[in-house]
Design a protein around this motif. Structure first.
Motif, PDB file in Angstrom:
ATOM      1  N   ARG A 104      -0.799 -75.732  81.559  1.00  0.00           N
ATOM      2  CA  ARG A 104       0.050 -74.587  81.242  1.00  0.00           C
ATOM      3  C   ARG A 104       0.192 -74.419  79.735  1.00  0.00           C
ATOM      4  NH1 ARG A 104       3.365 -71.751  85.082  1.00  0.00           N
ATOM      5  NH2 ARG A 104       2.190 -71.924  87.039  1.00  0.00           N
ATOM      6  N   ASN A 105       0.179 -73.171  79.309  1.00  0.00           N
ATOM      7  CA  ASN A 105       0.323 -72.870  77.886  1.00  0.00           C
ATOM      8  C   ASN A 105       1.613 -73.460  77.327  1.00  0.00           C
ATOM      9  OD1 ASN A 105      -1.993 -71.339  78.132  1.00  0.00           O
ATOM     10  ND2 ASN A 105      -0.906 -69.376  78.199  1.00  0.00           N
ATOM     11  N   GLY A 107       5.002 -73.329  75.870  1.00  0.00           N
ATOM     12  CA  GLY A 107       5.982 -72.270  76.049  1.00  0.00           C
ATOM     13  C   GLY A 107       5.974 -71.672  77.443  1.00  0.00           C
ATOM     14  N   LEU A 108       4.936 -72.034  78.250  1.00  0.00           N
ATOM     15  CA  LEU A 108       4.859 -71.636  79.662  1.00  0.00           C
ATOM     16  C   LEU A 108       4.780 -70.130  79.874  1.00  0.00           C
ATOM     17  CD1 LEU A 108       7.441 -74.158  81.189  1.00  0.00           C
ATOM     18  CD2 LEU A 108       5.002 -74.496  80.738  1.00  0.00           C
ATOM     19  N   HIS A 109       4.285 -69.395  78.876  1.00  0.00           N
ATOM     20  CA  HIS A 109       4.160 -67.948  78.996  1.00  0.00           C
ATOM     21  C   HIS A 109       2.703 -67.540  79.157  1.00  0.00           C
ATOM     22  CE1 HIS A 109       8.337 -67.052  78.226  1.00  0.00           C
ATOM     23  NE2 HIS A 109       8.321 -67.762  77.099  1.00  0.00           N
ATOM     24  N   PHE A 110       2.487 -66.489  79.921  1.00  0.00           N
ATOM     25  CA  PHE A 110       1.168 -65.870  80.009  1.00  0.00           C
ATOM     26  C   PHE A 110       0.849 -65.242  78.662  1.00  0.00           C
ATOM     27  CE2 PHE A 110      -1.791 -62.421  80.948  1.00  0.00           C
ATOM     28  CZ  PHE A 110      -2.693 -63.033  81.800  1.00  0.00           C
ATOM     29  N   VAL A 111      -0.351 -65.501  78.157  1.00  0.00           N
ATOM     30  CA  VAL A 111      -0.785 -64.982  76.865  1.00  0.00           C
ATOM     31  C   VAL A 111      -1.856 -63.929  77.104  1.00  0.00           C
ATOM     32  CG1 VAL A 111      -2.003 -65.547  74.734  1.00  0.00           C
ATOM     33  CG2 VAL A 111      -0.261 -67.098  75.606  1.00  0.00           C
ATOM     34  N   CYS A 112      -1.727 -62.776  76.472  1.00  0.00           N
ATOM     35  CA  CYS A 112      -2.728 -61.715  76.598  1.00  0.00           C
ATOM     36  C   CYS A 112      -2.789 -60.934  75.293  1.00  0.00           C
ATOM     37  CB  CYS A 112      -2.394 -60.792  77.776  1.00  0.00           C
ATOM     38  SG  CYS A 112      -3.627 -59.507  78.056  1.00  0.00           S
ATOM     39  N   LYS A 141      -6.548 -64.189  77.838  1.00  0.00           N
ATOM     40  CA  LYS A 141      -5.539 -63.804  78.831  1.00  0.00           C
ATOM     41  C   LYS A 141      -5.434 -64.919  79.867  1.00  0.00           C
ATOM     42  CE  LYS A 141      -8.950 -61.105  81.423  1.00  0.00           C
ATOM     43  NZ  LYS A 141      -9.172 -60.019  82.381  1.00  0.00           N
ATOM     44  N   ILE A 143      -2.510 -68.192  81.555  1.00  0.00           N
ATOM     45  CA  ILE A 143      -1.261 -68.963  81.500  1.00  0.00           C
ATOM     46  C   ILE A 143      -1.549 -70.464  81.546  1.00  0.00           C
ATOM     47  CG2 ILE A 143      -0.836 -69.010  83.997  1.00  0.00           C
ATOM     48  CD1 ILE A 143       2.181 -68.599  83.295  1.00  0.00           C
ATOM     49  N   ASN A 173      -2.130 -71.157  72.733  1.00  0.00           N
ATOM     50  CA  ASN A 173      -1.680 -71.872  73.928  1.00  0.00           C
ATOM     51  C   ASN A 173      -1.374 -73.344  73.716  1.00  0.00           C
ATOM     52  OD1 ASN A 173      -4.318 -72.928  73.718  1.00  0.00           O
ATOM     53  ND2 ASN A 173      -5.120 -71.312  75.062  1.00  0.00           N
TER      54      ASN A 173
END
Length: 226
Positions: A104-105, A107-112, A141, A143, A173
């Motif tokens: 998992r990235n 910060g646990l956020h999806f990156v795009c 893109k 997570i 990430n």
């Protein structure tokens, strides 16, 4: 004309874009289904991005056991060029064709977003059209894009020149050593998290520089360059 297989698993999203990139580069894309019992005579394979099997258990963990992947593993061990993009990178790590894992990235956020990456190794089957130290922009893109491995494994990748791509201008990430892509010991298998198939034409992507991976492998198959 060289044939490049593009695998589709349930949940794959970017197989059409990968096939288009192969065609744009001058190759013949061949659709491979996750349950196929043979590779239909392809000369190379792309494992594209998406969410194979919904990323249940772990990203790539189920796809690794698909019938077609058994064939890919065997062929890769015999020298078949294989490229894993995003979820495909995760699948290749789960299959043991590449070391490490994608977690998992931070910060646990999806990156795009569009991301600059730097080319570190131009002697793989997929990177001979680039120059060492060159940078280009492609979308990222995911997570679960954070590359992790034992320190000894990362040290070995660095020592052996097996880091192929590195994030530049910021790590999106938290990947160890800013690693965006790596290769196998024989330089035939490459995995990366960013999406070169979305950057093959400046009209439709942030750049046209992603096409280099696809033209590189076609050169390689034709016996041109590395």
């Amino acid at each position: 004309m060289s044939k490049v297989g593009v695998i589709t698993f349930p949940g794959t999203l970017d197989d059409g874009d990968a096939a288009r990139a192969v065609r744009h580069a001058g190759g013949e894309p061949v659709a491979l289904w996750h349950a196929d019992a043979d590779l239909h005579g392809v000369d190379a394979v792309i494992v594209p991005g998406g969410f194979s099997y919904g990323d249940y258990l772990r990203a790539g963990a189920i796809a690794r056991f698909a019938p077609v992947m058994g064939l890919v593993i065997e062929a890769a061990q015999g020298g078949l060029p294989v490229l894993g993009i995003c979820n495909g990178f995760q699948v290749l790590c789960e299959a043991g064709l590449l070391p490490g894992a994608l977690a998992r990235n931070a910060g646990l956020h999806f990156v795009c977003h569009d991301q600059r990456i730097r080319v570190e190794n131009v002697q793989t089957a997929w990177t001979t059209r680039y120059w060492a130290g060159g940078e280009f922009v492609v979308p990222v893109k995911s997570i679960e894009g954070r590359f992790v491995a034992e320190k000894s494994t990362v040290d070995e990748l660095e020592r052996d020149g097996r880091v192929v791509f590195r994030y530049a201008g910021g790590n999106p990430n938290g990947s160890m050593n800013d690693i965006a892509g790596i290769c196998s010991a024989n330089r035939r298998v490459v995995g990366l998290m960013p999406h070169p198939e979305h950057a093959i034409d400046p009209l439709t992507g942030p750049s046209g520089d992603g096409i280099g991976l696809f033209t590189s492998v076609l050169d390689n198959l034709a016996g041109v360059g590395g």
